[in-house]
Design a protein around this motif. Structure first.
Motif, PDB file in Angstrom:
ATOM      1  N   THR A  93       0.835  -1.206   0.000  1.00 16.05           N
ATOM      2  CA  THR A  93       0.000   0.000   0.000  1.00 16.05           C
ATOM      3  C   THR A  93       0.865   1.248   0.000  1.00 16.05           C
ATOM      4  O   THR A  93       0.581   2.215  -0.720  1.00 16.05           O
ATOM      5  CB  THR A  93      -0.954  -0.008   1.217  1.00 16.05           C
ATOM      6  OG1 THR A  93      -1.790  -1.161   1.130  1.00 16.05           O
ATOM      7  CG2 THR A  93      -1.799   1.246   1.277  1.00 16.05           C
ATOM      8  N   ILE A  94       1.913   1.240   0.795  1.00 13.87           N
ATOM      9  CA  ILE A  94       2.837   2.380   0.817  1.00 13.87           C
ATOM     10  C   ILE A  94       3.449   2.576  -0.562  1.00 13.87           C
ATOM     11  O   ILE A  94       3.509   3.697  -1.079  1.00 13.87           O
ATOM     12  CB  ILE A  94       3.918   2.191   1.902  1.00 13.87           C
ATOM     13  CG1 ILE A  94       3.301   2.276   3.291  1.00 13.87           C
ATOM     14  CG2 ILE A  94       5.048   3.215   1.730  1.00 13.87           C
ATOM     15  CD1 ILE A  94       4.212   1.823   4.413  1.00 13.87           C
ATOM     16  N   GLU A  95       3.913   1.481  -1.174  1.00 14.35           N
ATOM     17  CA  GLU A  95       4.480   1.577  -2.529  1.00 14.35           C
ATOM     18  C   GLU A  95       3.468   2.192  -3.495  1.00 14.35           C
ATOM     19  O   GLU A  95       3.813   3.088  -4.268  1.00 14.35           O
ATOM     20  CB  GLU A  95       4.864   0.186  -3.051  1.00 14.35           C
ATOM     21  CG  GLU A  95       6.133  -0.365  -2.514  1.00 14.35           C
ATOM     22  CD  GLU A  95       6.474  -1.716  -3.134  1.00 14.35           C
ATOM     23  OE1 GLU A  95       7.675  -2.001  -3.223  1.00 14.35           O
ATOM     24  OE2 GLU A  95       5.561  -2.473  -3.525  1.00 14.35           O
ATOM     25  N   ASP A  96       2.244   1.684  -3.460  1.00 21.73           N
ATOM     26  CA  ASP A  96       1.210   2.184  -4.367  1.00 21.73           C
ATOM     27  C   ASP A  96       0.912   3.655  -4.130  1.00 21.73           C
ATOM     28  O   ASP A  96       0.763   4.430  -5.083  1.00 21.73           O
ATOM     29  CB  ASP A  96      -0.083   1.373  -4.208  1.00 21.73           C
ATOM     30  CG  ASP A  96       0.047  -0.054  -4.704  1.00 21.73           C
ATOM     31  OD1 ASP A  96       1.009  -0.354  -5.464  1.00 21.73           O
ATOM     32  OD2 ASP A  96      -0.807  -0.886  -4.327  1.00 21.73           O
ATOM     33  N   ASN A  97       0.847   4.051  -2.860  1.00 24.37           N
ATOM     34  CA  ASN A  97       0.482   5.438  -2.536  1.00 24.37           C
ATOM     35  C   ASN A  97       1.580   6.442  -2.881  1.00 24.37           C
ATOM     36  O   ASN A  97       1.271   7.572  -3.252  1.00 24.37           O
ATOM     37  CB  ASN A  97       0.119   5.566  -1.054  1.00 24.37           C
ATOM     38  CG  ASN A  97      -1.233   4.967  -0.746  1.00 24.37           C
ATOM     39  OD1 ASN A  97      -2.091   4.840  -1.604  1.00 24.37           O
ATOM     40  ND2 ASN A  97      -1.435   4.573   0.500  1.00 24.37           N
ATOM     41  N   ILE A  98       2.826   6.037  -2.751  1.00 24.43           N
ATOM     42  CA  ILE A  98       3.901   6.986  -3.064  1.00 24.43           C
ATOM     43  C   ILE A  98       4.442   6.797  -4.481  1.00 24.43           C
ATOM     44  O   ILE A  98       5.215   7.618  -4.962  1.00 24.43           O
ATOM     45  CB  ILE A  98       5.055   6.928  -2.037  1.00 24.43           C
ATOM     46  CG1 ILE A  98       5.758   5.566  -2.051  1.00 24.43           C
ATOM     47  CG2 ILE A  98       4.564   7.274  -0.648  1.00 24.43           C
ATOM     48  CD1 ILE A  98       6.994   5.507  -1.171  1.00 24.43           C
ATOM     49  N   GLY A  99       4.022   5.716  -5.129  1.00 22.47           N
ATOM     50  CA  GLY A  99       4.428   5.490  -6.510  1.00 22.47           C
ATOM     51  C   GLY A  99       5.874   5.054  -6.676  1.00 22.47           C
ATOM     52  O   GLY A  99       6.449   5.209  -7.746  1.00 22.47           O
ATOM     53  N   LEU A 100       6.453   4.543  -5.625  1.00 26.96           N
ATOM     54  CA  LEU A 100       7.833   4.061  -5.677  1.00 26.96           C
ATOM     55  C   LEU A 100       7.903   2.652  -5.125  1.00 26.96           C
ATOM     56  O   LEU A 100       7.158   2.298  -4.222  1.00 26.96           O
ATOM     57  CB  LEU A 100       8.758   4.962  -4.851  1.00 26.96           C
ATOM     58  CG  LEU A 100       8.897   6.410  -5.297  1.00 26.96           C
ATOM     59  CD1 LEU A 100       9.683   7.196  -4.258  1.00 26.96           C
ATOM     60  CD2 LEU A 100       9.579   6.484  -6.656  1.00 26.96           C
ATOM     61  N   GLU A 101       8.835   1.869  -5.659  1.00 24.95           N
ATOM     62  CA  GLU A 101       9.039   0.519  -5.136  1.00 24.95           C
ATOM     63  C   GLU A 101      10.002   0.575  -3.968  1.00 24.95           C
ATOM     64  O   GLU A 101      11.013   1.285  -4.003  1.00 24.95           O
ATOM     65  CB  GLU A 101       9.618  -0.376  -6.234  1.00 24.95           C
ATOM     66  CG  GLU A 101       9.735  -1.822  -5.827  1.00 24.95           C
ATOM     67  CD  GLU A 101      10.196  -2.707  -6.971  1.00 24.95           C
ATOM     68  OE1 GLU A 101      10.906  -3.682  -6.691  1.00 24.95           O
ATOM     69  OE2 GLU A 101       9.858  -2.412  -8.126  1.00 24.95           O
ATOM     70  N   ILE A 102       9.693  -0.171  -2.928  1.00 29.89           N
ATOM     71  CA  ILE A 102      10.566  -0.237  -1.764  1.00 29.89           C
ATOM     72  C   ILE A 102      11.851  -0.940  -2.156  1.00 29.89           C
ATOM     73  O   ILE A 102      11.826  -1.999  -2.783  1.00 29.89           O
ATOM     74  CB  ILE A 102       9.886  -0.971  -0.600  1.00 29.89           C
ATOM     75  CG1 ILE A 102       8.677  -0.169  -0.110  1.00 29.89           C
ATOM     76  CG2 ILE A 102      10.871  -1.223   0.545  1.00 29.89           C
ATOM     77  CD1 ILE A 102       7.819  -0.903   0.892  1.00 29.89           C
ATOM     78  N   GLU A 103      12.975  -0.339  -1.818  1.00 31.51           N
ATOM     79  CA  GLU A 103      14.265  -0.953  -2.110  1.00 31.51           C
ATOM     80  C   GLU A 103      14.737  -1.725  -0.889  1.00 31.51           C
ATOM     81  O   GLU A 103      14.683  -1.232   0.226  1.00 31.51           O
ATOM     82  CB  GLU A 103      15.304   0.118  -2.467  1.00 31.51           C
ATOM     83  CG  GLU A 103      15.014   0.825  -3.764  1.00 31.51           C
ATOM     84  CD  GLU A 103      16.092   1.825  -4.121  1.00 31.51           C
ATOM     85  OE1 GLU A 103      17.225   1.719  -3.631  1.00 31.51           O
ATOM     86  OE2 GLU A 103      15.777   2.734  -4.905  1.00 31.51           O
ATOM     87  N   VAL A 104      15.204  -2.932  -1.132  1.00 31.38           N
ATOM     88  CA  VAL A 104      15.726  -3.758  -0.049  1.00 31.38           C
ATOM     89  C   VAL A 104      17.217  -3.485   0.065  1.00 31.38           C
ATOM     90  O   VAL A 104      17.957  -3.600  -0.907  1.00 31.38           O
ATOM     91  CB  VAL A 104      15.481  -5.261  -0.327  1.00 31.38           C
ATOM     92  CG1 VAL A 104      16.089  -6.111   0.773  1.00 31.38           C
ATOM     93  CG2 VAL A 104      14.000  -5.533  -0.461  1.00 31.38           C
TER      94      VAL A 104
END
Length: 75
Positions: free
Chosen positions: A27-38
């Motif tokens: 949801t965070i990824e979708d809302n900010i439009g960025l993919e979480i980087e590991v």
């Protein structure tokens, strides 16, 4: 994580929380439009994955007690 940081089983907690954590991170990824980087570097407590954490394991694939392994003071 299926085991806590002292290598105690916590399967019920894991089965309840892992999907919720993944959903929240997606949801965070979708809302900010960025993919979480590991970050490839791990912490003293766990190995980060894209949508969660994995336990450290020994050569027999058994979970490590990271509190003991890293001399972590939980107080």
């Amino acid at each position: 994580m299926p085991y806590d940081i002292e290598s105690n089983e916590q399967f019920e907690v894991y089965e309840l929380n892992a999907p919720r954590l993944e959903k929240a991170l997606r949801t965070i990824e979708d809302n900010i439009g960025l993919e979480i980087e590991v970050d490839e570097t791990s912490t003293k407590y766990a190995i980060p994955t894209h949508y969660g954490l994995e336990n450290f394991t020994n050569s027999d694939n058994e979970p490590l007690n990271v509190v003991r392994s890293f001399n972590i003071n939980l107080l």
